[in-house]
Motif scaffolding. Structure first.
Motif, short mmCIF file in Angstrom:
data_model
loop_
_atom_site.label_atom_id
_atom_site.label_comp_id
_atom_site.label_asym_id
_atom_site.label_seq_id
_atom_site.Cartn_x
_atom_site.Cartn_y
_atom_site.Cartn_z
N CYS A 1 0.84 -1.19 0.00
CA CYS A 1 0.00 0.00 0.00
C CYS A 1 0.88 1.25 0.00
N ILE A 2 0.49 2.25 -0.79
CA ILE A 2 1.22 3.52 -0.72
C ILE A 2 0.26 4.64 -0.33
N GLN B 1 -5.09 6.23 -0.11
CA GLN B 1 -4.29 5.01 0.05
C GLN B 1 -4.50 4.17 -1.20
N ASN C 1 -7.19 1.24 -1.79
CA ASN C 1 -6.85 0.27 -0.74
C ASN C 1 -8.06 -0.05 0.13
N LEU C 2 -9.09 0.79 0.06
CA LEU C 2 -10.26 0.63 0.92
C LEU C 2 -11.19 -0.43 0.35
N LYS D 1 -16.70 -3.49 3.94
CA LYS D 1 -16.86 -2.99 5.31
C LYS D 1 -15.88 -1.84 5.58
N GLN D 2 -15.51 -1.15 4.53
CA GLN D 2 -14.64 0.03 4.66
C GLN D 2 -13.35 -0.30 5.43
N GLN D 3 -12.67 -1.35 5.02
CA GLN D 3 -11.42 -1.70 5.67
C GLN D 3 -10.26 -1.40 4.73
N MET D 4 -9.18 -0.81 5.28
CA MET D 4 -8.00 -0.46 4.48
C MET D 4 -7.13 -1.70 4.32
N ALA D 5 -7.48 -2.58 3.45
CA ALA D 5 -6.83 -3.88 3.47
C ALA D 5 -6.63 -4.53 2.12
N SER E 1 -4.61 -4.13 -0.23
CA SER E 1 -3.22 -4.41 -0.59
C SER E 1 -2.70 -5.67 0.10
N ARG E 2 -3.36 -6.05 1.20
CA ARG E 2 -2.90 -7.25 1.92
C ARG E 2 -3.61 -8.50 1.40
N PRO F 1 -8.71 -9.55 2.39
CA PRO F 1 -8.41 -10.51 3.46
C PRO F 1 -9.53 -10.63 4.50
N PHE F 2 -10.41 -9.66 4.57
CA PHE F 2 -11.42 -9.70 5.64
C PHE F 2 -12.49 -10.75 5.42
N ARG G 1 0.27 -14.52 6.73
CA ARG G 1 1.22 -13.64 6.05
C ARG G 1 1.86 -12.67 7.04
N ASN H 1 5.71 3.40 1.14
CA ASN H 1 6.46 4.64 0.86
C ASN H 1 6.51 5.58 2.08
#
Ligand code: SRM
Ligand SMILES: Cc1cc2nc3c(=O)[nH]c(=O)nc-3n(C[C@H](O)[C@H](O)[C@H](O)COP(=O)(O)OP(=O)(O)OC[C@H]3O[C@@H](n4cnc5c(N)ncnc54)[C@H](O)[C@@H]3O)c2cc1C
Ligand code: SF4
Ligand code: FES
Lengths: 116, 831
Positions: A25-26, A32, A49-50, A54-58, A60-61, A78-79, B550, B808
């Motif tokens: 994530c950048i 994001q 990234n969102l 469920k509005q999760q910043m994830a 990228s994972r 991932p959620f 992970r 970054n």
């Protein structure tokens, strides 16, 4: 026809910042952005990234991969494992969720993301 | 020429479905919808799930933009107040007047509220809309006791919701002498009452409420027999009342007890006005279920587009959901001898009651009731609806075929093509089978997309799955338990292939045995296989690991992680406890004792994880693998070291076993327990393996499970010494690791194993396959290569770098991860 709005390319990170066949994530201002190095296909993708579920910043994972006969590239949050096309950002399940996508360019070992 | 205008009054479940059905048939109409509620149509059937964390959005039947995308004008929060039939116009509350060509009344029904003194008091609710539930939820926070008026289908659902909301004392008040009087007989009701009492519900039958007492707020219920019951809240669920007031005002025919009278095309007494759903009265009957409402919607859509379809009544069979006890009634549940023959099965110990009514010639099933175990519901319902000829011993239908092979699949395939499988979406067996044969559908997800079957209440999903498998088999398509679309192998086959060919990474496995680019299903499966075989550091192949593996931590609401250090056997020194406290304080973590006898630290930012683990590892901790499909905990009781009954040292043994198997990856997580005597304080019989001290040694149990389908472990060997316990455990665990499907716990694995426990005993104890020694060696190899993966991760700069939210801006934390204070700690903010 050329698009009227010029895309602005920002330098997001270095190629080796993003694991092969995975994402990172950048941060770009308050935004994001998830960047994926789809090394198996020699392709790069970027999305918000969102996760809209469920509005999760994830995002990228999440794990990337492909769906169906024509190998639509996708990422799974991932959620709750909702999957999204990396090409269009559309959710591949029943939900009407969409991820914003961004164009990506690689030059001199650097990753550039197009923002309008 | 302009399009004919269809105005829909009511944006509930049926009103929405009508729009969907009409659009599917034709684009020739201008559709305008008026809804009284402030939100667009949502799933009322699953309304109670609002209390279990579903949001209004989750319950929505579509997105808001669906309407505009399909050219539908939607007016919410704006009820229609008047119909002018001669002008063919309607008037809304907000002052809109519109001309219609066709008017569809889908106004549903409201909760029937009896006229009892005090009914207007604060703390008295109905149970129909999201707003009702919001009010109930807010009031429940300060309520200790509550009652539901009405012991029917909805009343019991509401009562369960009150229990789930934390109301310590919940009562059900029923006027009739039994529960669910419309669906089940009195023997069934007795059994249900017994089961519900065990759930903590207080049930009062034959009670009629005379008044609701209290100042401004409800304080108690007063009954006709002069008794009283003090309660802090009351939910009324005494039946439904069709919303026919608009129709009545417009002079349409309505029934004496409510409901808009319709014919078999759902036309009211005005041929341009239709009524569908719970407001419609067809041949004296209101259909208070969603499936008949959907059928009515389809009939009107067909009629408007010149299709041929009529309503002839609808099956009212139901299966009660959510209450924690299976309850179902189908077909003619009440018919009695001499008009039929009845077969009853009752088991008061387990709380099971089953009744089926069959024709006197024994050929057909007429109906029945199932309490306590309704697994057979779908198939029995199909048997009634399709007049399937019964087997010679019809009692098998409710007892299961005893002795012989159970054969669920064959039954499904014998259904006729027009058998209705998904009643919510009206999908027949024929449609499902042709989606498989002609549409190339091979799984339930594809089926949902292709036919919508299974997308409504979900009750038909098991049947649909059986049909998919059955059709594929009949077509000669080989059905096997493949991992996913990228691998045509089962986990066990893939395990063997990877092993024999010595493949060490995912890409090699995919190139050799798979196709496409993999996905979130096969990547973790292969990752687990690689780990079980070669036991390399998993984060070396980070991108094929499930999110938790992970980052070596469990991801939580808000995107933070939890940290669980291993505390073998639950034993911990004061010094280590202090370190945990210090670390938690330093990084602002919420701490809690887990159900597995150890401590979980919640709310860690991704970039803090390596720092936290550095400190923990310095103090002698190791990873607890709480994130992995791996050994979790071996729970111990204090045993002979302190306990006056303890026979042997259960703590030492638990620590030894936990240390032996820690870190080993398996198809699912593994838990163990060791108790010092039969009192079983470590609950070892609910674990994947359980060891219990006896006078002569130890008893070894295997394949137990908590979780949603608890199952007790079964005895594998008696009075054996420690070395033998470990030998059998090595064999057992390795055999499981090699042969189970992915994400299958030992209990489920055993349930599917041909020959069951006696076969397993033969393999492990009698070494019938001659594999014993090999399994022990393979396990020993894994034990010898153990490493703490957190230690590897923090000592490897490249791996460490990955623990950053922004690549970054590695020092910045995710501003999106937010917390709220709670009891002197913090918790994740609600999503
Ligand atoms: C922390 C803990 C609850 C607690 O506060 O006590 C917990 C928390 C979670 N449990 Fe559990 N379980 C915890 C004890 C249990 C127990 C009790 C026990 O172990 O004695 C059970 C029932 C026993 C059993 O497993 O047989 C239990 C049955 C489950 C299940 C259902 C498993 C099943 O086979 O049906 C899941 C879901 C799964 O694994 O797929 C689950 C999954 C989870 C997950 C990992 C869900 C997830 O993937 O995010 C939770 C992680 C929370 C987090 O962020 O760290 N948890 N979970 C307990 C951690 C124990 C530990 O020290 O490692
Ligand atoms: C808690 C609960 C659990 C249930 N469980 C099940 C179940 O398990 N299985 C099952 O089959 N059924 C179940 N039901 C019943 C099911 O929800 C109903 O059969 C279904 O919702 C009926 O749909 P409808 O569109 O006819 O009515 P509704 O969904 O009630 O929609 C009618 C809508 O019309 C609106 N309206 C009324 N008058 C006007 C007006 N004048 N102008 C504009 N709008 C108006 C109302 O506000 C409402 O939004 C359950 C119901 C509840 C409350
Ligand atoms: S199981 Fe036995 S030894 Fe263990 S604490 Fe209970 S009584 Fe004591
Ligand atoms: S938050 Fe992404 S799938 Fe639920």
């Amino acid at each position: 026809m050329e698009t009227a709005i010029a895309t602005q390319w920002i330098m997001a990170c270095y190629v080796d910042d993003v694991p092969e066949n995975g994402g990172s994530c950048i941060k770009h201002g308050d935004e994001q952005i998830a960047i994926f190095n789809f090394a198996r296909r020699n392709e790069w993708y970027a999305t918000q990234n969102l996760c809209p579920h469920k509005q999760q910043m994830a995002i990228s994972r999440g794990m990337i991969g492909s769906a169906g006969e024509n190998c639509e590239p996708k990422v799974a949050c991932p959620f709750h494992k909702k999957t999204f096309s990396l090409l269009t950002g559309e959710c591949l399940g029943e939900e009407e969720l969409v991820l914003k996508t961004y164009p990506v360019k690689i030059a001199d070992g650097k990753v550039f993301v197009g923002i309008d | 020429m302009s399009k004919p205008t269809v105005v829909v009054v009511g944006n509930g479940m049926v009103g929405y479905k009508f729009c969907e059905k009409l659009l599917a048939r034709s684009a020739q109409f201008q559709i305008i919808v008026f809804g009284e509620e402030p939100r667009h149509a949502y799933d009322r059937v699953h309304l109670s799930e609002y209390f279990n964390g579903k949001t209004a959005d989750d319950l929505s039947l579509s997105t808001l933009s669906w309407y505009s995308d399909n050219g539908i004008a939607l007016h919410l929060d704006d009820p229609i107040q008047e119909i002018n039939r001669s002008e063919k116009t309607i008037h809304s509350l907000k002052g809109i007047t519109l001309k219609y060509d066709y008017l569809i009344l889908a106004t549903g029904s409201s909760a029937f509220v009896p006229d009892i003194p005090g009914i207007e008091k604060e703390g008295v609710f109905v149970y129909r809309t999201i707003e009702d539930l919001e009010l109930i939820k807010a009031h429940a926070v300060n309520a200790k006791s509550g009652a539901v008026m009405g012991g029917g289908l909805l009343g019991l659902e509401a009562a369960k919701a009150l229990i789930d909301l934390g109301i310590a004392e919940t009562h059900v008040i029923e006027f009739a002498p039994r529960l669910m009087p419309r669906q089940i007989d009195s023997a069934g009701s007795n059994m249900l009452q017994m089961k519900l009492s065990q759930l903590g519900l207080h049930i009062h039958l034959n009670k009629s409420t005379a008044a609701i007492a209290g100042e401004k707020k409800i304080q108690s219920l007063k009954f006709n027999d002069d008794s009283q019951l003090a309660v802090d809240m009351l939910v009324i669920s005494a039946g439904i009342r069709p919303r026919d007031e608009l129709a009545k005002l417009a002079g349409l025919h309505v029934g004496t007890r409510g409901g808009i009278v319709v014919n078999e095309k759902m036309q009211t007494s005005d041929e341009c006005i239709y009524a569908i759903g719970e407001c419609a009265l067809y041949e004296g009957m209101i259909y208070g279920l969603v499936a008949p409402g959907y059928e009515m919607a389809d009939i009107v859509a067909a009629h408007l587009t010149e299709g041929e379809k009529s309503f002839y009544g609808y099956d009212m069979s139901t299966k009660l959901k959510l209450i924690g006890v299976d309850v179902a009634s189908f077909g003619d549940a009440f018919i009695t001898e001499p008009d039929c023959r009845t077969i009853l099965f009752e088991d008061t110990h387990k709380g099971i009651y089953k009744r089926i009514n069959i024709t006197n010639d024994g050929k057909n099933l007429l109906g029945g009731i199932l309490i306590g175990d309704a697994d057979a519901y779908n198939m029995l319902l199909q048997t009634v609806n399709n007049k399937i000829v019964l087997p010679p011993d019809p009692e098998d239908l409710i007892l299961g075929s005893r002795g012989g092979e159970a054969n669920a699949g064959a039954g499904v395939m014998s259904l006729p093509d027009d058998a209705l499988i998904c009643s919510c979406e009206a999908v027949t067996k024929g449609a499902i089978c042709s989606a498989v044969s002609d549409g190339g559908v091979t799984g339930i997800d594809g089926m949902k997309k292709c036919t919508k079957a299974g997308t409504g209440c979900g009750g038909c999903v098991p049947l649909v799955k059986d049909l998919i498998a059955g059709t594929m088999k009949a077509n000669g398509q080989y059905v096997k338990n493949v991992v996913c679309e990228h691998f045509d192998y089962s986990r066990q086959e893939l395990f063997d292939l990877v092993k024999i060919n010595g493949l060490k990474n995912y890409d090699l496995v995919l190139d050799h045995y798979g196709k496409g680019d993999g996905c979130e299903v096969c990547k973790p499966v292969v990752a687990s296989i690689l780990s079980s075989l070669w036991n390399d550091v998993i984060v070396k192949q980070e991108v094929i690991q499930d999110s938790n593996d992970r980052f070596l931590a469990n991801i939580q609401k808000g995107g933070t992680y939890s940290v669980v250090p291993r505390i073998p056997g639950g034993e911990i020194t004061p010094d280590k406890l202090i370190v945990i406290g210090q670390v938690a304080k330093k990084y602002g973590l919420y701490t809690k004792i887990t159900g597995g006898q150890r401590i979980d630290l919640f709310g860690a930012h991704l970039s803090d994880l390596p720092l936290i683990w550095e400190e923990l590892i310095d103090a002698g901790f190791e990873s607890g693998h709480a994130y992995g499909k791996a050994l979790r905990t071996v729970k111990s009781c204090v045993g002979s070291t302190w306990c006056r009954f303890g026979l042997h040292d259960s703590v030492t043994f638990a620590i030894e076993v936990e240390d032996r198997y820690k870190g080993i990856r398996a198809p699912h997580k593994i838990k163990g327990g060791v108790s010092g005597c039969v009192r079983e304080c470590a609950e070892a019989q609910s674990k994947d393996f359980g060891i219990i001290a006896t006078e002569k040694g130890w008893n070894l149990y295997v394949c137990g499970n908590g979780g949603s389908k608890p199952q007790h472990a079964q005895l594998l060997a008696t009075d054996i010494d420690k070395e033998t316990v470990v030998k059998y455990l090595d064999r057992f665990l390795m055999f499981y690791i090699k042969t189970a499907d992915q994400l299958t716990r030992t209990a489920t694995w055993l349930n599917k194993l041909d020959g069951g426990m006696s076969y397993l005993k033969n393999v492990i104890v009698n070494d019938s396959l001659g594999l014993g020694e090999q399994l022990e060696e393979e396990m020993q190899a894994l034990v010898n290569t153990y490493h703490c993966e957190w230690k590897e991760a923090i000592n490897n700069p490249a791996m460490r770098k990955r623990f950053a939210h922004f690549i970054n801006a590695p020092d910045e934390k995710d501003p999106h991860a937010q917390f709220e204070p709670m009891r002197e700690q913090v918790r994740a903010k609600e999503w």
